[in-house]
Write an enzyme that holds these catalytic residues in place. Structure first.
Site, PDB file in Angstrom:
ATOM      1  N   GLY A 187       0.820  -1.212   0.000  1.00 51.22           N
ATOM      2  CA  GLY A 187       0.000   0.000   0.000  1.00 51.22           C
ATOM      3  C   GLY A 187       0.850   1.257   0.000  1.00 51.22           C
ATOM      4  N   LYS A 199       2.195 -13.585  19.394  1.00 49.62           N
ATOM      5  CA  LYS A 199       2.257 -14.322  20.663  1.00 49.62           C
ATOM      6  C   LYS A 199       3.044 -15.629  20.493  1.00 49.62           C
ATOM      7  CE  LYS A 199      -1.030 -17.025  22.727  1.00 49.62           C
ATOM      8  NZ  LYS A 199      -2.441 -17.362  22.839  1.00 49.62           N
ATOM      9  N   TYR A 231     -14.776   1.477   9.706  1.00 52.57           N
ATOM     10  CA  TYR A 231     -13.343   1.798   9.826  1.00 52.57           C
ATOM     11  C   TYR A 231     -13.021   2.242  11.249  1.00 52.57           C
ATOM     12  CZ  TYR A 231      -8.850   4.011   8.616  1.00 52.57           C
ATOM     13  OH  TYR A 231      -7.520   4.366   8.549  1.00 52.57           O
TER      14      TYR A 231
HETATM   15  P1  NAD Z   1      -3.500   1.700   1.517  1.00 51.62           P
HETATM   16  O1  NAD Z   1      -4.892   1.333   1.146  1.00 51.62           O
HETATM   17  O2  NAD Z   1      -2.610   2.256   0.476  1.00 51.62           O
HETATM   18  O3  NAD Z   1      -2.757   0.454   2.177  1.00 51.62           O
HETATM   19  C1  NAD Z   1      -3.412  -0.584   2.852  1.00 51.62           C
HETATM   20  C2  NAD Z   1      -2.880  -1.904   2.314  1.00 51.62           C
HETATM   21  O4  NAD Z   1      -3.519  -2.989   3.014  1.00 51.62           O
HETATM   22  C3  NAD Z   1      -3.190  -2.097   0.829  1.00 51.62           C
HETATM   23  O5  NAD Z   1      -2.016  -2.474   0.147  1.00 51.62           O
HETATM   24  C4  NAD Z   1      -4.245  -3.210   0.819  1.00 51.62           C
HETATM   25  O6  NAD Z   1      -4.214  -3.984  -0.353  1.00 51.62           O
HETATM   26  C5  NAD Z   1      -3.881  -3.983   2.073  1.00 51.62           C
HETATM   27  N1  NAD Z   1      -4.979  -4.759   2.642  1.00 51.62           N
HETATM   28  C6  NAD Z   1      -6.253  -4.337   2.862  1.00 51.62           C
HETATM   29  N2  NAD Z   1      -6.968  -5.342   3.424  1.00 51.62           N
HETATM   30  C7  NAD Z   1      -6.117  -6.404   3.562  1.00 51.62           C
HETATM   31  C8  NAD Z   1      -6.259  -7.724   4.073  1.00 51.62           C
HETATM   32  N3  NAD Z   1      -7.425  -8.159   4.555  1.00 51.62           N
HETATM   33  N4  NAD Z   1      -5.184  -8.538   4.041  1.00 51.62           N
HETATM   34  C9  NAD Z   1      -3.996  -8.113   3.531  1.00 51.62           C
HETATM   35  N5  NAD Z   1      -3.801  -6.882   3.040  1.00 51.62           N
HETATM   36  C10 NAD Z   1      -4.857  -6.037   3.064  1.00 51.62           C
HETATM   37  O7  NAD Z   1      -3.596   2.689   2.766  1.00 51.62           O
HETATM   38  P2  NAD Z   1      -2.468   3.462   3.558  1.00 51.62           P
HETATM   39  O8  NAD Z   1      -2.798   4.884   3.494  1.00 51.62           O
HETATM   40  O9  NAD Z   1      -1.123   3.000   3.157  1.00 51.62           O
HETATM   41  O10 NAD Z   1      -2.766   2.973   5.049  1.00 51.62           O
HETATM   42  C11 NAD Z   1      -1.977   2.004   5.708  1.00 51.62           C
HETATM   43  C12 NAD Z   1      -2.456   1.858   7.145  1.00 51.62           C
HETATM   44  O11 NAD Z   1      -2.302   3.105   7.822  1.00 51.62           O
HETATM   45  C13 NAD Z   1      -3.929   1.465   7.279  1.00 51.62           C
HETATM   46  O12 NAD Z   1      -4.067   0.543   8.330  1.00 51.62           O
HETATM   47  C14 NAD Z   1      -4.611   2.772   7.605  1.00 51.62           C
HETATM   48  O13 NAD Z   1      -5.778   2.554   8.362  1.00 51.62           O
HETATM   49  C15 NAD Z   1      -3.532   3.478   8.404  1.00 51.62           C
HETATM   50  N6  NAD Z   1      -3.695   4.946   8.347  1.00 51.62           N
HETATM   51  C16 NAD Z   1      -3.437   5.658   7.216  1.00 51.62           C
HETATM   52  C17 NAD Z   1      -3.612   7.031   7.186  1.00 51.62           C
HETATM   53  C18 NAD Z   1      -3.326   7.869   5.967  1.00 51.62           C
HETATM   54  O14 NAD Z   1      -3.494   9.089   6.017  1.00 51.62           O
HETATM   55  N7  NAD Z   1      -2.868   7.307   4.879  1.00 51.62           N
HETATM   56  C19 NAD Z   1      -4.077   7.688   8.339  1.00 51.62           C
HETATM   57  C20 NAD Z   1      -4.361   6.929   9.468  1.00 51.62           C
HETATM   58  C21 NAD Z   1      -4.144   5.574   9.469  1.00 51.62           C
HETATM   59  N1  UDP Z   2      -2.612 -17.363  14.481  1.00 51.01           N
HETATM   60  C1  UDP Z   2      -1.976 -17.137  13.294  1.00 51.01           C
HETATM   61  N2  UDP Z   2      -0.637 -17.425  13.201  1.00 51.01           N
HETATM   62  C2  UDP Z   2       0.074 -17.919  14.247  1.00 51.01           C
HETATM   63  C3  UDP Z   2      -0.613 -18.135  15.474  1.00 51.01           C
HETATM   64  C4  UDP Z   2      -1.965 -17.843  15.563  1.00 51.01           C
HETATM   65  O1  UDP Z   2      -2.551 -16.673  12.309  1.00 51.01           O
HETATM   66  O2  UDP Z   2       1.260 -18.151  14.093  1.00 51.01           O
HETATM   67  C5  UDP Z   2      -4.039 -17.035  14.580  1.00 51.01           C
HETATM   68  C6  UDP Z   2      -4.887 -18.231  14.927  1.00 51.01           C
HETATM   69  O3  UDP Z   2      -5.614 -18.600  13.771  1.00 51.01           O
HETATM   70  C7  UDP Z   2      -5.813 -17.737  16.005  1.00 51.01           C
HETATM   71  C8  UDP Z   2      -5.452 -16.298  16.248  1.00 51.01           C
HETATM   72  O4  UDP Z   2      -4.198 -16.103  15.623  1.00 51.01           O
HETATM   73  O5  UDP Z   2      -7.161 -17.756  15.559  1.00 51.01           O
HETATM   74  C9  UDP Z   2      -5.325 -15.951  17.711  1.00 51.01           C
HETATM   75  O6  UDP Z   2      -4.353 -16.795  18.274  1.00 51.01           O
HETATM   76  P1  UDP Z   2      -4.285 -17.009  19.838  1.00 51.01           P
HETATM   77  O7  UDP Z   2      -3.209 -18.044  20.084  1.00 51.01           O
HETATM   78  O8  UDP Z   2      -4.139 -15.738  20.534  1.00 51.01           O
HETATM   79  O9  UDP Z   2      -5.721 -17.519  20.200  1.00 51.01           O
HETATM   80  P2  UDP Z   2      -6.383 -18.956  20.129  1.00 51.01           P
HETATM   81  O10 UDP Z   2      -5.748 -19.734  19.003  1.00 51.01           O
HETATM   82  O11 UDP Z   2      -6.091 -19.568  21.458  1.00 51.01           O
HETATM   83  O12 UDP Z   2      -7.801 -18.644  19.888  1.00 51.01           O
END
Ligand code: NAD
Ligand code: UDP
Ligand code: UDP
Length: 318
Positions: free
Chosen positions: A14, A107, A147
């Site tokens: 991003g 963790k 959000y």
């Molecule tokens: P962006 O949209 O460019 O970047 C976000 C990235 O997250 C993207 O590359 C997107 O593809 C990825 N993404 C979204 N959902 C995902 C998921 N489920 N799994 C994996 N990847 C996922 O936005 P940004 O401006 O770079 O923001 C980055 C972070 O900073 C965000 O968490 C945003 O809330 C936070 N933030 C940004 C601003 C700002 O002004 N830009 C302000 C406050 C907070």
């Molecule tokens: N998890 C993960 N990667 C890891 C360890 C955990 O994605 O290496 C995920 C896992 O699917 C779980 C979540 O993190 O649902 C929370 O993990 P935690 O051990 O805190 O909780 P629990 O598994 O006991 O619900």
């Protein structure tokens, strides 16, 4: 080599994430960039893809992820109102389920974990400027809630994992940030105005343009994020990161018109629902604990952003 860390950056393709990848790679670390490319793009990291210390995985963090890392920067989440309102349930899931998965991962491997929280946790603030101690004024059921409340719940999860599992956490509340690699169509004000000015189209000012924001240049923000991550472990946050220089949206429009040399006019449109009237970070905590404050003035940052959009709008690579 001393102190080379293996670092996971979610949302690394991003806007902010790609700059953070560059910075940490430049500092000599191994980077694992995880992104589902919902709003980000591989184009942002194409120059890093063949670097021996850089790896990209296309993955959605709402699903578990098992990797071995020393540090995690959790940035994955759509950030602009147009993007996060497009799939609101997925937005909440990314903030909440995504945080649970990344905290579970942290963790298991005992990694330090950073959370990209937001000034939106303050909602439409009744206190100005906003210190970290302010609890916010947020609508739980409005169009911005997926959000705002998702990010607030993520903060809750970070502090519960910290208290219950003694996880090392760093929660930053990021204020409006701008710069190269902003999405040209994500509706955010800086990218909208710059693109409109370069195309000679009217600049769309919502409301009377009297609402304020404080704009931080990307380079300053990334420096603050990394300093925070490397600070004493007692400094968990929440910690405001942003530029305290406040501008009205109308002032921003006028600056963009002047710096682009555009003949664009201003077109006033209606104000979106729940649009905060004012926003300005109190960064005294970051200044005292990290010896950090933004250095790039709005005009300088806008010039660099305009250069980026001028180059990229003409060859359509973004
Ligand atoms: P962006 O949209 O460019 O970047 C976000 C990235 O997250 C993207 O590359 C997107 O593809 C990825 N993404 C979204 N959902 C995902 C998921 N489920 N799994 C994996 N990847 C996922 O936005 P940004 O401006 O770079 O923001 C980055 C972070 O900073 C965000 O968490 C945003 O809330 C936070 N933030 C940004 C601003 C700002 O002004 N830009 C302000 C406050 C907070
Ligand atoms: N998890 C993960 N990667 C890891 C360890 C955990 O994605 O290496 C995920 C896992 O699917 C779980 C979540 O993190 O649902 C929370 O993990 P935690 O051990 O805190 O909780 P629990 O598994 O006991 O619900
Ligand atoms: N805004 C505007 N014209 C635009 C885009 C946004 O006047 O083309 C306004 C918007 O109403 C808000 C401010 O600019 O008051 C910042 O909007 P943005 O979406 O960039 O950030 P956020 O509202 O999340 O701080």
């Amino acid at each position: 080599m001393k102190d080379v860390k293996r670092i996971l950056i979610t949302g690394g393709a991003g806007f902010i994430g790609s700059h953070l990848c560059e910075k940490l790679l430049g500092d000599g670390h191994e980077i694992l960039c995880v992104d589902n490319c919902f709003t980000g793009t591989k184009m942002h990291i194409r120059h890093l893809l063949h670097h021996p210390r850089f790896e990209f995985i296309r993955h959605d963090i709402t699903f578990p992820l098992y990797v071995e890392v020393d540090e995690i920067y959790n940035l994955a989440c759509p950030a602009s109102p147009i993007h996060y309102q497009f799939e609101p349930v997925q937005t909440t899931k990314t903030s909440v389920h995504g945080a649970i998965n990344m905290l579970g991962l942290a963790k298991r491997v005992r990694a330090k974990i950073f959370q990209a929280s937001t000034s939106e946790v303050y909602g439409d603030p009744e206190l100005h400027p906003q210190p970290e101690t302010y609890w916010g004024n947020v609508n739980p059921i409005g169009p911005r809630s997926c959000y705002d409340e998702g990010k607030r719940c993520a903060e809750t999860l970070f502090f519960d994992y910290h208290r219950k599992h003694r996880l090392k956490i760093k929660v930053a509340r990021i204020f409006n940030t701008y710069g190269p690699r902003m999405h040209p169509n994500d509706g955010r004000v800086v990218s909208n105005f710059v693109v409109q000015a370069l195309k000679g189209e009217p600049l769309t000012v919502y409301g009377d343009g009297g609402q304020t924001r404080s704009f931080c240049y990307i380079e300053d923000l990334v420096e603050g994020i990394v300093r925070f991550m490397n600070s004493d472990s007692e400094l968990t946050g929440p910690l405001n990161l942003g530029n305290p220089v406040e501008n009205s949206i109308l002032q921003l429009a006028e600056a963009v018109i002047s710096l682009t040399g555009s003949s664009s006019q201003i077109n006033y449109q209606s104000l979106p629902v729940d649009d905060p009237r004012q926003r300005k970070p109190d960064i005294s905590l970051a200044v005292s604990k990290l010896d950090w404050e933004p250095k790039v003035a709005l005009e300088q940052g806008l010039i660099r952003t305009i250069e980026y959009f001028r180059a990229n709008l003409s060859n359509h690579t973004e």
